[in-house]
Design a protein around this motif. Sequence first.
Motif, PDB file in Angstrom:
ATOM      1  N   ALA B 121       0.854  -1.198   0.000  1.00  0.00           N
ATOM      2  CA  ALA B 121       0.000   0.000   0.000  1.00  0.00           C
ATOM      3  C   ALA B 121       0.887   1.244   0.000  1.00  0.00           C
ATOM      4  O   ALA B 121       0.589   2.240  -0.658  1.00  0.00           O
ATOM      5  N   GLY B 122       1.983   1.167   0.747  1.00  0.00           N
ATOM      6  CA  GLY B 122       2.923   2.288   0.786  1.00  0.00           C
ATOM      7  C   GLY B 122       3.687   2.448  -0.504  1.00  0.00           C
ATOM      8  O   GLY B 122       3.860   3.550  -1.003  1.00  0.00           O
ATOM      9  N   LYS B 123       4.128   1.335  -1.078  1.00  0.00           N
ATOM     10  CA  LYS B 123       4.964   1.431  -2.282  1.00  0.00           C
ATOM     11  C   LYS B 123       4.117   1.557  -3.551  1.00  0.00           C
ATOM     12  O   LYS B 123       4.191   2.547  -4.258  1.00  0.00           O
ATOM     13  N   VAL B 124       3.276   0.562  -3.785  1.00  0.00           N
ATOM     14  CA  VAL B 124       2.492   0.532  -5.037  1.00  0.00           C
ATOM     15  C   VAL B 124       1.330   1.529  -4.981  1.00  0.00           C
ATOM     16  O   VAL B 124       1.081   2.269  -5.938  1.00  0.00           O
ATOM     17  N   GLY B 125       0.629   1.559  -3.835  1.00  0.00           N
ATOM     18  CA  GLY B 125      -0.553   2.426  -3.710  1.00  0.00           C
ATOM     19  C   GLY B 125      -0.214   3.894  -3.878  1.00  0.00           C
ATOM     20  O   GLY B 125      -0.859   4.608  -4.650  1.00  0.00           O
ATOM     21  N   SER B 126       0.826   4.346  -3.183  1.00  0.00           N
ATOM     22  CA  SER B 126       1.184   5.769  -3.289  1.00  0.00           C
ATOM     23  C   SER B 126       1.664   6.077  -4.707  1.00  0.00           C
ATOM     24  O   SER B 126       1.395   7.154  -5.238  1.00  0.00           O
ATOM     25  N   THR B 225      -5.376  -1.315  -4.446  1.00  0.00           N
ATOM     26  CA  THR B 225      -5.334  -0.764  -5.805  1.00  0.00           C
ATOM     27  C   THR B 225      -6.490   0.192  -6.050  1.00  0.00           C
ATOM     28  O   THR B 225      -6.282   1.306  -6.539  1.00  0.00           O
ATOM     29  N   SER B 226      -7.699  -0.244  -5.729  1.00  0.00           N
ATOM     30  CA  SER B 226      -8.855   0.592  -6.064  1.00  0.00           C
ATOM     31  C   SER B 226      -8.893   1.865  -5.227  1.00  0.00           C
ATOM     32  O   SER B 226      -9.187   2.946  -5.748  1.00  0.00           O
ATOM     33  N   VAL B 227      -8.553   1.759  -3.945  1.00  0.00           N
ATOM     34  CA  VAL B 227      -8.570   2.953  -3.082  1.00  0.00           C
ATOM     35  C   VAL B 227      -7.502   3.951  -3.542  1.00  0.00           C
ATOM     36  O   VAL B 227      -7.755   5.156  -3.642  1.00  0.00           O
ATOM     37  N   SER B 228      -6.320   3.455  -3.861  1.00  0.00           N
ATOM     38  CA  SER B 228      -5.230   4.349  -4.293  1.00  0.00           C
ATOM     39  C   SER B 228      -5.567   5.005  -5.629  1.00  0.00           C
ATOM     40  O   SER B 228      -5.330   6.196  -5.813  1.00  0.00           O
ATOM     41  N   CYS B 229      -6.121   4.217  -6.548  1.00  0.00           N
ATOM     42  CA  CYS B 229      -6.486   4.782  -7.853  1.00  0.00           C
ATOM     43  C   CYS B 229      -7.586   5.832  -7.687  1.00  0.00           C
ATOM     44  O   CYS B 229      -7.567   6.864  -8.350  1.00  0.00           O
ATOM     45  N   TYR B 230      -8.534   5.566  -6.789  1.00  0.00           N
ATOM     46  CA  TYR B 230      -9.613   6.538  -6.550  1.00  0.00           C
ATOM     47  C   TYR B 230      -9.027   7.861  -6.066  1.00  0.00           C
ATOM     48  O   TYR B 230      -9.398   8.928  -6.543  1.00  0.00           O
ATOM     49  N   GLN B 231      -8.095   7.760  -5.119  1.00  0.00           N
ATOM     50  CA  GLN B 231      -7.488   8.987  -4.571  1.00  0.00           C
ATOM     51  C   GLN B 231      -6.760   9.771  -5.650  1.00  0.00           C
ATOM     52  O   GLN B 231      -6.808  10.995  -5.690  1.00  0.00           O
ATOM     53  N   GLY B 232      -6.058   9.075  -6.529  1.00  0.00           N
ATOM     54  CA  GLY B 232      -5.307   9.764  -7.577  1.00  0.00           C
ATOM     55  C   GLY B 232      -6.196  10.283  -8.688  1.00  0.00           C
ATOM     56  O   GLY B 232      -6.027  11.414  -9.142  1.00  0.00           O
ATOM     57  N   TYR B 233      -7.180   9.478  -9.086  1.00  0.00           N
ATOM     58  CA  TYR B 233      -8.012   9.828 -10.244  1.00  0.00           C
ATOM     59  C   TYR B 233      -8.835  11.094  -9.990  1.00  0.00           C
ATOM     60  O   TYR B 233      -9.032  11.901 -10.880  1.00  0.00           O
ATOM     61  N   PHE B 234      -9.321  11.248  -8.756  1.00  0.00           N
ATOM     62  CA  PHE B 234     -10.201  12.379  -8.461  1.00  0.00           C
ATOM     63  C   PHE B 234      -9.484  13.533  -7.771  1.00  0.00           C
ATOM     64  O   PHE B 234     -10.113  14.354  -7.122  1.00  0.00           O
ATOM     65  N   VAL B 235      -8.163  13.587  -7.877  1.00  0.00           N
ATOM     66  CA  VAL B 235      -7.428  14.653  -7.181  1.00  0.00           C
ATOM     67  C   VAL B 235      -7.754  16.001  -7.812  1.00  0.00           C
ATOM     68  O   VAL B 235      -7.961  16.116  -9.022  1.00  0.00           O
ATOM     69  N   LYS B 236      -7.856  17.021  -6.946  1.00  0.00           N
ATOM     70  CA  LYS B 236      -8.097  18.388  -7.424  1.00  0.00           C
ATOM     71  C   LYS B 236      -7.040  19.282  -6.807  1.00  0.00           C
ATOM     72  O   LYS B 236      -6.630  19.047  -5.679  1.00  0.00           O
TER      73      LYS B 236
END
Lengths: 251, 270
Positions: B121-126, B225-236
């Motif tokens: 989560a730290g390496k791949v997720g971030s 994967t899904s939580v990290s992608c969500y955080q990145g995809y919707f960043v403002k």
Amino acid sequence: MIRAEHIVKNFGDQEVLKGITFTFEAGKTNLVIGKSGSGKTVLLKILVGLFKPTSGSVWYDDVDLVTANKDTLRKLRMKVGMLFQGNALFDSMTIEENIRFPLDMFTTQTLKEKTDRVNYCLERVSLSGINKKFPSEISGGMQKRVGIARAIVLNPRYLFCDEPNSGLDPQTSITIDELIQDITRDNNITTVINTHDMNSVMEIGENICLLDKGLLAWEGSKDEVLQDQNETLHDFIFASPFLQKLIESSK
Amino acid sequence: MFFVRPLLFRRSINKGRQTAFRMNLRLFHHFGTYILWHSQIYKKPESHAMYYKETIRQMYDIGIGSFPIVFLISIFIGAVTVVQFYYQMEGTLIPPYYIGYIVRDMEIIELAPTITCLVLAGKVGSNMAAELGGMRQKEHIDAMDIMGVNTSAYLVMPKIIAALLMIPVLVSASALIGIIGGYLSSVPTGLFTSAEFIKGVRSFFIPYNVFMMFVKAFVFAYILTSVSCYQGYFVKGGSIELGEASTRAVVYSDILILMADYVIALILTA
């Protein structure tokens, strides 16, 4: 042809666009001009469907972008090319891969056919031979031209350019303007350019709309710009002290 | 004076309630968006070849790219577990070979899936959150949207598939490396003999525990994967918001992994 009808856009309490109605004509370079904060970028993003308007409609010939379902929207978008202000080239891909991306995604062409098309587009923007370079290895002006090449690779019917001359020297700006105008005329596409560059207005402004505080303040062509007595237009065009001095000295 | 204090107290309570209400509202908003977003992720790909290429790239990044850190962490966790169990059991009536058995089951049931996924989560997720957030800020996602690409599917589905394929492999490797770490920390140093450790590792083996490890690996892989992608995809916003999104990706993934760990343990051991 693209027609924006009564476009209103609010962000919370702030009303950014206050009922814009304008027709962007096919085969012409349509310019949206105005000061920073006048609502140009928001209008462009509404026209390409990145923002939904609070009210109003955007007609691409006979299709309303605002009420279109997702399939219609996706098909419509395949006819749209866009040049972004920051180019939006994919950093990790070579120039060839960047331009080939829409072809890889939406066509079943062979690699040779795709490469031929990429080479044609690069030739069209006078950048032959840079296929294997990365975006970071070429200049800002070249990146703009690569952006144009990517935007036209699928033969779009509608081309949008957000500040195509920002950050470029006057000579490169003229080259980019001429290139966009040539592509528009040769392919009879509807081109919408968002700019505040007066050179562009005077060079390629065939159909211009001036936005001021979210309202359509003036519309016309480059031939009418200098004759018209519209105060907002006058303020916008002659904002440059250099231009004012030039006019005074000519008088 | 006597009336002022209760009034102030009541006001601060109301303010606290309003903040809590707003936080709950935001939580529901994000949860709803996250769930609805899944309907966009699992759509028919525009080009199978492009999705396949992207999946292979992600498999390489997640699998090969994360192996060194997983190896390092697993070997030390296995080593420390054996040393500490030996310290706790020394002088008791429990036979020493039991430590091999305990280490094996701890690695398989808990340490390998949970610790590996917390680290990933730290390496791949971030990394995923930063990659997607950067693409959002540089208008790459907008550019793809305008081309007609389903960006939720193209940018997220290959990452999820790659994680679901590679993370269970990494977790299995982690379990094996952890046991080897335990062996290396105990046998050469003379804590017990090789025969004792191997006897322990081979005793009381229940294949169901391996099934439990894979269930955890799949669930944790999906969460991170899904939580990290969500955080990145919707960043403002700008670079500060991107940094915050990257941090949130790790923190939320970790919390959800630990919660899921508990729930899976309850369900599969009932």
